[in-house]
Enzyme design. Structure first.
Site, PDB file in Angstrom:
ATOM      1  N   LEU A  53       0.855  -1.195   0.000  1.00 30.00           N
ATOM      2  CA  LEU A  53       0.000   0.000   0.000  1.00 30.00           C
ATOM      3  C   LEU A  53       0.885   1.237   0.000  1.00 30.00           C
ATOM      4  O   LEU A  53       1.828   1.322   0.786  1.00 30.00           O
ATOM      5  CB  LEU A  53      -0.898   0.041   1.237  1.00 30.00           C
ATOM      6  N   HIS A  54       0.571   2.197  -0.880  1.00 26.53           N
ATOM      7  CA  HIS A  54       1.311   3.455  -0.832  1.00 26.53           C
ATOM      8  C   HIS A  54       0.535   4.643  -1.388  1.00 26.53           C
ATOM      9  O   HIS A  54       0.936   5.782  -1.183  1.00 26.53           O
ATOM     10  CB  HIS A  54       2.631   3.333  -1.602  1.00 26.53           C
ATOM     11  N   ARG A  55      -0.583   4.412  -2.057  1.00 23.91           N
ATOM     12  CA  ARG A  55      -1.288   5.528  -2.696  1.00 23.91           C
ATOM     13  C   ARG A  55      -2.041   6.373  -1.670  1.00 23.91           C
ATOM     14  O   ARG A  55      -2.579   5.858  -0.688  1.00 23.91           O
ATOM     15  CB  ARG A  55      -2.243   5.015  -3.771  1.00 23.91           C
ATOM     16  N   ARG A 100       6.576   5.973   2.792  1.00 25.81           N
ATOM     17  CA  ARG A 100       5.509   6.933   3.085  1.00 25.81           C
ATOM     18  C   ARG A 100       4.421   6.281   3.950  1.00 25.81           C
ATOM     19  O   ARG A 100       3.810   6.945   4.790  1.00 25.81           O
ATOM     20  CB  ARG A 100       4.917   7.526   1.804  1.00 25.81           C
ATOM     21  N   ASP A 144      -2.114  -1.645  -4.194  1.00 27.01           N
ATOM     22  CA  ASP A 144      -2.631  -0.495  -4.930  1.00 27.01           C
ATOM     23  C   ASP A 144      -1.618  -0.037  -5.981  1.00 27.01           C
ATOM     24  O   ASP A 144      -1.694   1.070  -6.497  1.00 27.01           O
ATOM     25  CB  ASP A 144      -3.024   0.648  -3.996  1.00 27.01           C
TER      26      ASP A 144
END
Length: 380
Positions: free
Chosen positions: A209-211, A244, A283
């Protein structure tokens, strides 16, 4: 012919590796071609950048712009000012940019302002989502690109709809899949343990996950993580955490005996993890391509995708960003009802060869009689 190849962020490295190899093969065969590899430094963490060069056999960059981090605008400005100096000192015939990261757009703009041709590898893909920085990068880059090397017929259609001349569209396949296929026998077990036991094949899920839509708002991320843990039953969830995302997770204190947070993995380790997964929850766009080729079920936590062929032809399904959507898809997977997927046209490991062959023709490099001629590039 002088080529400058730009790489800036982790997704770029898998795409440039086979292009460099194809250029070096052309040089060895006697073609009058040379290249410079420019690393913008957009990703500067070792795990996000350095070991990719080592693992994939990418040579040391001829120049590292060391643009670093900062806001979108700061990073774009830094890359452009530094790349301008690079081009003024080493002016090529064409700048090859790949993908859709900030470096792609920034270097394309800089090249065109210096009247240098731009070739965009992975041109024409679109998500239709203008909240994605990558979508803006794609649109801006493609608006000034001279030659488009595309991965799918959908990308070809997008470009034609925008008025791009068919003779500028070159359907070649997917260089990221070139890299995957050439490294399948080199994948490396990351040796991850959960509750003291090593992972077994098809006995765990891989999560990325990063968006912003999934990770920037703490409540959304917390609810999504709870839905993932709840829906995966007794299977461990291995989560290589993007930098992030790590910052946001720190304040949520999400812990579960089946949830295993690990540092970002190398390319060979990560794809070993994916290949042996029960399924992948992500994602990312690029991972949906890799899972399609490896035949691994993929659940994409996005409301749109720029890679629809991974759904229509591959193993991917678009779940959306609503956490309540996830469980029915996981139930289907766990029951063994997931689609098998198929072969995407030209995702055969030869895309980079087609790109270099086309560049040699575009810039009138006379073929050497010792160079084998590939099958004709399909019409766009």
């Amino acid at each position: 012919m002088k080529i400058t190849i730009v790489a800036g962020a982790r997704p770029n490295f898998m795409k440039i590796a086979p292009i460099i190899k194809a250029i070096e093969n052309a040089i060895s065969a006697g073609h009058k071609v040379s290249y410079r590899l420019v690393h913008t430094g957009q990703h500067y963490d070792k795990k996000m950048s350095g070991n990719f060069f080592e693992e994939l056999g990418i040579p040391e960059p001829h120049a590292n712009l060391e643009a670093g981090g900062g806001s979108q605008a700061e990073q774009t400005a830094s890359i452009m000012t530094r790349f301008e100096k690079e081009l003024e000192s080493n002016k090529p015939d064409v700048v090859v940019v790949v993908g859709d990261v900030t470096s792609t757009m920034a270097c394309a703009i800089t090249a065109k302002k210096l009247c240098v041709d731009v070739a965009h590898v992975e041109g024409g893909i679109r998500s239709g989502d203008m909240t994605m920085p990558e979508e803006i990068n794609r649109i801006v880059t493609d608006s000034i690109t001279d030659h488009f090397f595309t991965t799918s017929e959908v990308a070809n259609q997008n470009l034609r709809a925008n008025g791009v001349s068919p003779d500028k569209i070159h359907f070649v396949g997917n260089t990221m899949i070139d890299t995957l296929l050439s490294n399948m026998d080199r994948l490396k077990d990351p040796e991850i343990c959960v509750n003291g036991e090593r992972l077994k094949e098809k006995s765990y899920f891989t999560l990325t996950l990063h968006r912003p839509a999934n990770v920037d708002e703490e409540g959304q991320l917390k609810t999504m993580m709870e839905a993932i843990i709840d829906g995966t039953n007794d299977f461990p969830v291995i989560f290589p955490v993007h930098p992030r995302t790590a910052k946001i997770l720190e304040g949520l204190h999400i812990e579960h005996e089946r949830l295993c947070l690990v540092e970002p993995l190398s390319y060979l380790e990560f794809n070993h993890l994916v290949k042996n997964s029960k399924g992948v929850i992500t994602d990312s766009g690029g991972i949906t391509e890799e899972t399609t080729v490896m035949g691994v079920p993929c659940l994409t936590l996005r409301n749109n995708t720029e890679r629809p062929e991974t759904i229509t032809l591959g193993t991917n399904e678009l779940v959306g960003t609503d956490p309540t959507n996830l469980k029915p898809y996981l139930d289907k997977l766990l029951k063994g009802d997931w689609k098998k997927g198929g072969i995407v046209p030209l995702w055969d490991g030869k895309a980079a060869d087609r790109i270099v062959e086309k560049l040699l023709k575009i810039y009138n490099i006379v073929p050497s009689p010792t160079v084998p001629i590939l099958e004709p590039i399909p019409s766009a």
